[in-house]
Write an enzyme that holds these catalytic residues in place. Structure first.
Site, short mmCIF file in Angstrom:
data_model
loop_
_atom_site.label_atom_id
_atom_site.label_comp_id
_atom_site.label_asym_id
_atom_site.label_seq_id
_atom_site.Cartn_x
_atom_site.Cartn_y
_atom_site.Cartn_z
N LYS A 154 12.35 2.10 3.37
CA LYS A 154 11.97 0.98 4.23
C LYS A 154 13.19 0.12 4.53
CE LYS A 154 7.28 1.28 2.49
NZ LYS A 154 6.24 0.80 1.58
N GLN A 213 5.53 -3.56 -2.91
CA GLN A 213 5.31 -2.11 -3.07
C GLN A 213 4.22 -1.85 -4.12
OE1 GLN A 213 6.82 0.34 -1.15
NE2 GLN A 213 5.32 1.64 -2.14
N ASP A 240 2.05 -5.50 5.88
CA ASP A 240 1.34 -4.28 5.46
C ASP A 240 -0.11 -4.30 5.95
OD1 ASP A 240 2.84 -2.35 4.20
OD2 ASP A 240 2.78 -3.33 2.24
#
Ligand code: NAP
Length: 316
Positions: free
Chosen positions: A61, A105, A128
């Site tokens: 990412k 994460q 997200d």
């Protein structure tokens, strides 16, 4: 009809090319944003603990941020971090004007309650799309941050001119990050959607009705020829590691040799939730693993981060 179809093989949908195009578009718009705002969009990535797979995901990412011109910060915390310490970091990132997107994460190690951490993220920075506010807006059909994997699948379908409206779509798997938001996105585009899970009775009888079959279950090569309607489009979200020769031969048929080489070099090869050799016999199109959905996920995270910057700093 193209070469792949004439030879009785499903056409492969090229996630890499579509992901590359999305990243180019984001890079162009980031450059424009920098000129207009004299500031660079910024993604803060938070990694807790030392899970090697999570570390690879975060690295990918951050590399994608570099490619498109987004600034990134990597906050690596030890596995012993407790929920209060992590929530404190999230609140400080929420308060900072120069941070546009926050990514934590998953999975989180130890006793940390994931849902409380996700809910601590400011919904304006929820790139997200996992915050209940984002999920609620999505289910109401309102604009919001959409989870990156299903958003990427929609981009792949639309840019490949695969019809959605009026089609019978079936989503196998009901996770918060893939299955459920996928259902919402297909519904918004007027598909007739069925959702299946581990308690579905006679799964194959249901999935065989689908023109569009999206599978996200985490079971290597589980979906076989009996699950697929002839000519259907099959989107394989699964990312599973297999390490043994017999499974590789069963799943990859004539193309197993390359996979066996990968296993002997790396110790594993990646396989989706769909048996590729069997899907090739029946499906009209399918996504490969790797090279399909995975690359799109990161591209869409870049797009969500740019969007967060535009919304927060008033371009939109
Ligand atoms: P998950 O949280 O692991 O949940 C699995 C889902 O599949 C559950 O809803 C479960 O049903 C269902 N399921 C399990 N076995 C089944 C069976 N035999 N028949 C029908 N349904 C079954 O799901 P996820 O997080 O979405 O992950 C799924 C896969 O996608 C994994 O391989 C993951 O690595 C991969 N993934 C890839 C990406 C990417 O970027 N490519 C992103 C996210 C996930 P119940 O609800 O009844 O338990």
């Amino acid at each position: 009809m193209n070469e792949a179809k004439r030879s009785g093989r499903a056409e492969l949908l090229d996630g890499a090319t579509v992901a590359g195009r999305i990243k180019q578009e984001v890079a162009r718009d980031v450059a424009q944003f920098v000129i207009e705002h004299e500031a660079t969009p910024c993604l803060a990535a938070v990694l807790v603990g030392d899970d090697p797979a999570s570390a690879v995901y975060v690295r990918n990412k951050i590399r994608a941020c570099e490619e498109v011109g987004i600034r990134s910060e990597h906050h690596a915390l030890p596995a012993a971090t407790n929920e209060i310490e992590l929530a404190d970091l999230i609140s400080s990132l929420n308060r900072r004007g120069d941070v546009d997107g926050i990514l934590v994460q998953l999975p989180l190690p130890g006793e940390i309650e994931e849902s409380r951490i996700i809910e601590a993220i400011d919904p304006e920075k929820d790139v997200d799309g996992f915050h209940p506010v984002s999920i609620g807006r999505l289910s109401m059909g309102r604009p919001t941050f959409v989870p990156c994997t299903p958003a990427g699948i929609i981009e792949l379908l639309e840019r490949s001119d695969i019809p959605i409206r009026g089609e019978n779509a079936c989503v196998v798997g009901r996770s918060q990050i893939v299955g459920r938001p996928m259902v919402q996105l297909l519904l918004q585009r007027d598909a007739t959607v069925t959702i299946c899970h581990s308690r579905t009775r006679d799964l194959a009888a249901v999935t065989r009705q689908a023109d569009l079959l999206v599978v996200a279950i985490g079971r290597p090569g589980f979906i076989g020829r009996e699950h697929i309607k002839p000519g259907a489009t099959v989107i394989d979200v699964g990312m599973n590691k297999i390490t043994d020769e017999a499974t590789a031969r069963r799943l990859f048929g004539a193309e197993a040799e390359g996979r066996l080489e990968t296993i002997s070099k790396r110790g594993y090869t990646l396989v989706g939730d769909v048996n590729p050799a069997e899907a090739d016999e029946v499906a009209g199109r399918r996504t490969p693993v790797p090279g399909g959905v995975g690359l799109l996920t990161v591209a869409m995270l870049m797009r969500n981060t740019l969007r967060a910057a535009q919304l927060r700093r008033g371009t939109d």
